[in-house]
Write an enzyme that holds these catalytic residues in place. Structure first.
Site, PDB file in Angstrom:
ATOM      1  N   GLY A 219       0.845  -1.198   0.000  1.00  0.00           N
ATOM      2  CA  GLY A 219       0.000   0.000   0.000  1.00  0.00           C
ATOM      3  C   GLY A 219       0.868   1.231   0.000  1.00  0.00           C
ATOM      4  N   SER A 220       0.379   2.293   0.593  1.00  0.00           N
ATOM      5  CA  SER A 220       1.075   3.578   0.488  1.00  0.00           C
ATOM      6  C   SER A 220       2.230   3.675   1.484  1.00  0.00           C
ATOM      7  CB  SER A 220       0.080   4.710   0.736  1.00  0.00           C
ATOM      8  OG  SER A 220      -0.433   4.605   2.042  1.00  0.00           O
ATOM      9  N   THR A 221       3.170   4.552   1.178  1.00  0.00           N
ATOM     10  CA  THR A 221       4.317   4.779   2.061  1.00  0.00           C
ATOM     11  C   THR A 221       3.842   5.272   3.421  1.00  0.00           C
ATOM     12  OG1 THR A 221       5.710   5.269   0.163  1.00  0.00           O
ATOM     13  CG2 THR A 221       6.477   6.077   2.288  1.00  0.00           C
ATOM     14  N   THR A 223       1.023   4.700   5.036  1.00  0.00           N
ATOM     15  CA  THR A 223       0.503   3.609   5.858  1.00  0.00           C
ATOM     16  C   THR A 223       1.632   2.681   6.287  1.00  0.00           C
ATOM     17  OG1 THR A 223      -1.587   3.752   4.674  1.00  0.00           O
ATOM     18  CG2 THR A 223      -1.225   1.773   5.969  1.00  0.00           C
ATOM     19  N   GLY A 224       2.599   2.463   5.414  1.00  0.00           N
ATOM     20  CA  GLY A 224       3.755   1.628   5.777  1.00  0.00           C
ATOM     21  C   GLY A 224       4.475   2.198   6.990  1.00  0.00           C
ATOM     22  N   GLU A 241       5.782  -3.362   0.845  1.00  0.00           N
ATOM     23  CA  GLU A 241       5.829  -2.992  -0.581  1.00  0.00           C
ATOM     24  C   GLU A 241       5.027  -1.706  -0.703  1.00  0.00           C
ATOM     25  OE1 GLU A 241       7.619  -4.398  -2.740  1.00  0.00           O
ATOM     26  OE2 GLU A 241       7.783  -6.537  -2.321  1.00  0.00           O
ATOM     27  N   GLU A 373       3.305  10.877  -6.726  1.00  0.00           N
ATOM     28  CA  GLU A 373       2.813   9.677  -7.412  1.00  0.00           C
ATOM     29  C   GLU A 373       1.379   9.925  -7.892  1.00  0.00           C
ATOM     30  OE1 GLU A 373       1.938   6.254  -5.004  1.00  0.00           O
ATOM     31  OE2 GLU A 373       2.538   4.878  -6.582  1.00  0.00           O
TER      32      GLU A 373
HETATM   33  P1  NAD Z   1      -3.349   2.532   1.564  1.00  0.00           P
HETATM   34  O1  NAD Z   1      -2.032   2.554   2.252  1.00  0.00           O
HETATM   35  O2  NAD Z   1      -4.256   3.663   1.772  1.00  0.00           O
HETATM   36  O3  NAD Z   1      -4.180   1.237   1.976  1.00  0.00           O
HETATM   37  C1  NAD Z   1      -3.642  -0.053   1.861  1.00  0.00           C
HETATM   38  C2  NAD Z   1      -4.244  -0.939   2.934  1.00  0.00           C
HETATM   39  O4  NAD Z   1      -3.821  -0.507   4.223  1.00  0.00           O
HETATM   40  C3  NAD Z   1      -5.773  -0.956   2.965  1.00  0.00           C
HETATM   41  O5  NAD Z   1      -6.187  -2.273   3.171  1.00  0.00           O
HETATM   42  C4  NAD Z   1      -6.092  -0.080   4.170  1.00  0.00           C
HETATM   43  O6  NAD Z   1      -7.316  -0.377   4.787  1.00  0.00           O
HETATM   44  C5  NAD Z   1      -4.942  -0.408   5.093  1.00  0.00           C
HETATM   45  N1  NAD Z   1      -4.641   0.595   6.103  1.00  0.00           N
HETATM   46  C6  NAD Z   1      -4.873   1.923   6.063  1.00  0.00           C
HETATM   47  N2  NAD Z   1      -4.402   2.524   7.177  1.00  0.00           N
HETATM   48  C7  NAD Z   1      -3.847   1.540   7.928  1.00  0.00           C
HETATM   49  C8  NAD Z   1      -3.145   1.520   9.167  1.00  0.00           C
HETATM   50  N3  NAD Z   1      -2.947   2.638   9.883  1.00  0.00           N
HETATM   51  N4  NAD Z   1      -2.675   0.351   9.617  1.00  0.00           N
HETATM   52  C9  NAD Z   1      -2.841  -0.780   8.910  1.00  0.00           C
HETATM   53  N5  NAD Z   1      -3.503  -0.832   7.735  1.00  0.00           N
HETATM   54  C10 NAD Z   1      -3.981   0.317   7.254  1.00  0.00           C
HETATM   55  O7  NAD Z   1      -2.959   2.294   0.037  1.00  0.00           O
HETATM   56  P2  NAD Z   1      -3.963   2.161  -1.219  1.00  0.00           P
HETATM   57  O8  NAD Z   1      -4.534   3.488  -1.483  1.00  0.00           O
HETATM   58  O9  NAD Z   1      -4.879   1.010  -1.044  1.00  0.00           O
HETATM   59  O10 NAD Z   1      -2.949   1.733  -2.383  1.00  0.00           O
HETATM   60  C11 NAD Z   1      -2.286   2.663  -3.181  1.00  0.00           C
HETATM   61  C12 NAD Z   1      -0.823   2.765  -2.824  1.00  0.00           C
HETATM   62  O11 NAD Z   1      -0.248   1.472  -2.703  1.00  0.00           O
HETATM   63  C13 NAD Z   1      -0.006   3.466  -3.852  1.00  0.00           C
HETATM   64  O12 NAD Z   1       0.846   4.386  -3.204  1.00  0.00           O
HETATM   65  C14 NAD Z   1       0.787   2.383  -4.522  1.00  0.00           C
HETATM   66  O13 NAD Z   1       1.984   2.794  -5.099  1.00  0.00           O
HETATM   67  C15 NAD Z   1       0.976   1.421  -3.422  1.00  0.00           C
HETATM   68  N6  NAD Z   1       1.145   0.060  -3.928  1.00  0.00           N
HETATM   69  C16 NAD Z   1       2.358  -0.521  -3.801  1.00  0.00           C
HETATM   70  C17 NAD Z   1       2.584  -1.781  -4.315  1.00  0.00           C
HETATM   71  C18 NAD Z   1       3.920  -2.436  -4.190  1.00  0.00           C
HETATM   72  O14 NAD Z   1       4.040  -3.614  -4.429  1.00  0.00           O
HETATM   73  N7  NAD Z   1       4.934  -1.735  -3.807  1.00  0.00           N
HETATM   74  C19 NAD Z   1       1.545  -2.455  -4.951  1.00  0.00           C
HETATM   75  C20 NAD Z   1       0.298  -1.839  -5.060  1.00  0.00           C
HETATM   76  C21 NAD Z   1       0.119  -0.585  -4.528  1.00  0.00           C
END
Ligand code: NAD
Length: 467
Positions: A219-221, A223-224, A241, A373
């Site tokens: 997911g997003s940086t 949230t990571g 990731e 991005e």
């Molecule tokens: P996001 O980080 O908003 O959400 C991803 C997941 O995290 C969702 O299931 C969400 O409910 C969960 N989440 C949100 N807040 C959380 C927290 N505090 N603790 C734990 N979980 C939480 O990302 P998104 O909008 O779903 O995805 C888009 C982003 O993901 C883009 O920045 C994209 O580049 C990245 N992405 C990366 C990869 C990779 O392999 N590197 C692949 C796909 C997407």
């Protein structure tokens, strides 16, 4: 699970969280919303199931993973239709059928990849062997862009190594992942793989839960970063990731006509909503106009529409907020005097989150469309004269997932590739992942590798036996 209707009926619950079709704005189903009690129960069940699963051994687990892949193949049409309706990507081309094919391939590869103990010392001083054993319960949290495929990246290796998996899909695409769970759980033992749908609060509860030995997050940086902080108390192992802003560099000896197709799909696959998509393109001055024109032709001739229409090759953005991000970045570029070659004028009154394929050039290197991005179908194309300057700009951001170099001379391209700060640098293609080839980011794009032998090691714990 042979039809879309059956599959949807198996995963939708009355009064759950409404999920809309991003092409039409219609509600297609309702996903369950897990409570903290559900999480406790499921983690407890996963812990018990994990011990028996681990005891089955590699051969039997691999057999069951292959059976799970066969089950995916049998339900492939229904699952592809659900993904198209929920996430938006077309059935055709590099769309939802392609995604479902990837799910089966990743499960089968996780089953087939050997991972033998390594002898790391064997001399007069003694001997030492490094082996990998199951970590325990893996908590997997996913995004909305390739919901089923990324789920399989987390699931296949984790199960293969003897772990149980509790997975939380994105709140925007829960049904596709719940459906994948229904399909593979026809053959997997109970409790080994559970999908719990819920919002970011459920994700946050998982990352602070002591029952997980390993967390896998895509997911997003931002949230990571929250996950790293929340997991500090329990210290689960992490694979992160995260987002990217992948550069592509076209060298002066490239052939614009020959590279146009892969350049276009490198940027526009899944309507740009791909972590490792080409998100900013640096083209040598001598080729700039030819590359822009070749990409313009691809943009004009590639049909965008509802995913269920067989002729569509591009779909809508999955969420209205992603539409607003792309729209805002392009509007800022326009106001700053950049040139929109094609696109840039969405029909805001039409249903769905459709944003047209857009190319923007004569744009400054620090424009928001370049340095942020976009995660959508709007590619900035920058002109360079000096390769060092292009590399400095390519490496100038705080992310490093993928990158690409385009040239008619593969050796020259490899030399340039080695100077790019990214986890993967492709030559004359972009974003092509393979289940045997390790994949992961550097800098703000995260850490830990997925796929291949490295991916198996990453979901296990190392143990040294020394004598
Ligand atoms: P996001 O980080 O908003 O959400 C991803 C997941 O995290 C969702 O299931 C969400 O409910 C969960 N989440 C949100 N807040 C959380 C927290 N505090 N603790 C734990 N979980 C939480 O990302 P998104 O909008 O779903 O995805 C888009 C982003 O993901 C883009 O920045 C994209 O580049 C990245 N992405 C990366 C990869 C990779 O392999 N590197 C692949 C796909 C997407």
């Amino acid at each position: 699970m042979d039809t879309y209707e059956n599959l949807l009926a198996a995963v939708t619950v009355p009064g759950g969280h409404a999920v809309t079709d991003p092409a039409t704005d219609e509600v297609i189903g309702h996903a369950p919303v897990a409570t903290p009690d559900d999480l406790e129960r499921v983690v407890g069940a996963a812990r018990s199931a994990q011990r028996e699963w681990d005891a089955l051994g590699h051969e039997e687990r691999s057999r069951l993973l292959n059976a799970a892949a066969d089950a995916v193949d049998r339900s492939a049409d229904a699952l592809a239709e659900l993904i198209s309706r929920e996430q938006g990507k077309p059935l055709s081309g590099r769309g939802s059928r392609f995604e479902v094919g990837g799910v089966a391939a990743w499960l089968r590869t996780a089953a087939a990849t050997p991972l033998e103990p390594e002898t790391v010392l064997d001399d007069a001083s003694g001997s030492a062997t490094l082996r990998y054993r199951a970590a325990g319960v893996v908590g997997a949290i996913g995004p909305w862009n390739w919901p089923a495929l990324i789920a399989s990246w987390q699931l296949g290796p984790s199960l293969r190594m003897g772990n149980a998996v509790v997975m939380k899909p994105s709140e925007h695409t829960p049904l596709s992942v719940l459906a994948l769970g229904e399909i593979v759980n026809q053959v997997l033992p109970a409790g080994v793989f559970t999908v719990l749908s819920g919002d970011r609060d459920l994700g946050a509860a998982m990352t602070a839960h002591p029952g997980f030995a390993k967390l896998m997050f895509t997911g997003s940086t931002r949230t990571g970063q929250a996950i790293v902080a929340a997991s500090a108390r329990n210290l689960p192992r992490l694979t992160l990731e995260l987002g990217g802003n992948d550069p592509g560099i076209v060298l002066p000896d490239a052939d614009p006509a020959a590279i146009a197709e892969e350049l276009f799909w490198g940027a526009f696959i899944n309507t740009g909503q791909t972590c490792a998509a080409l998100k900013r393109l640096y083209v040598h001055d001598s080729l700039h106009e030819a590359v822009v024109e070749a990409l313009r032709q691809k943009a004009v001739e590639t049909p965008m529409g509802r995913g269920l229409d067989e002729q569509s090759l591009l779909g809508p953005l999955t969420t209205a907020s992603q539409f607003d991000i792309v729209d805002g970045l392009v509007e800022k570029a326009k106001s700053a005097g950049a040139r929109v070659v094609v696109g840039g004028e969405p029909d805001r009154a039409a249903p769905g989150n459709f944003y047209p394929s857009t190319l923007v050039t004569d744009i400054s290197a620090d424009a928001p469309l370049v340095v942020e991005e976009q995660f959508g179908p709007a590619l900035p194309i920058l002109r360079y004269r000096d390769l060092d300057e292009a590399l400095e700009q390519a490496n100038g951001l705080d992310v490093g997932l993928g990158a690409s170099v385009w040239s008619s001379d593969p050796d020259r391209a490899r030399q340039v590739a080695e100077r790019v700060e990214a986890g993967t640098v492709w030559v004359n293609k972009h974003g092509a992942v393979h289940p045997m080839v390790p994949f992961g980011g550097v800098k703000g794009s995260g850490y830990g590798m997925e796929f291949g032998v490295e991916g198996l090691k990453a979901v296990a714990v190392p143990q040294v036996i020394s004598s």
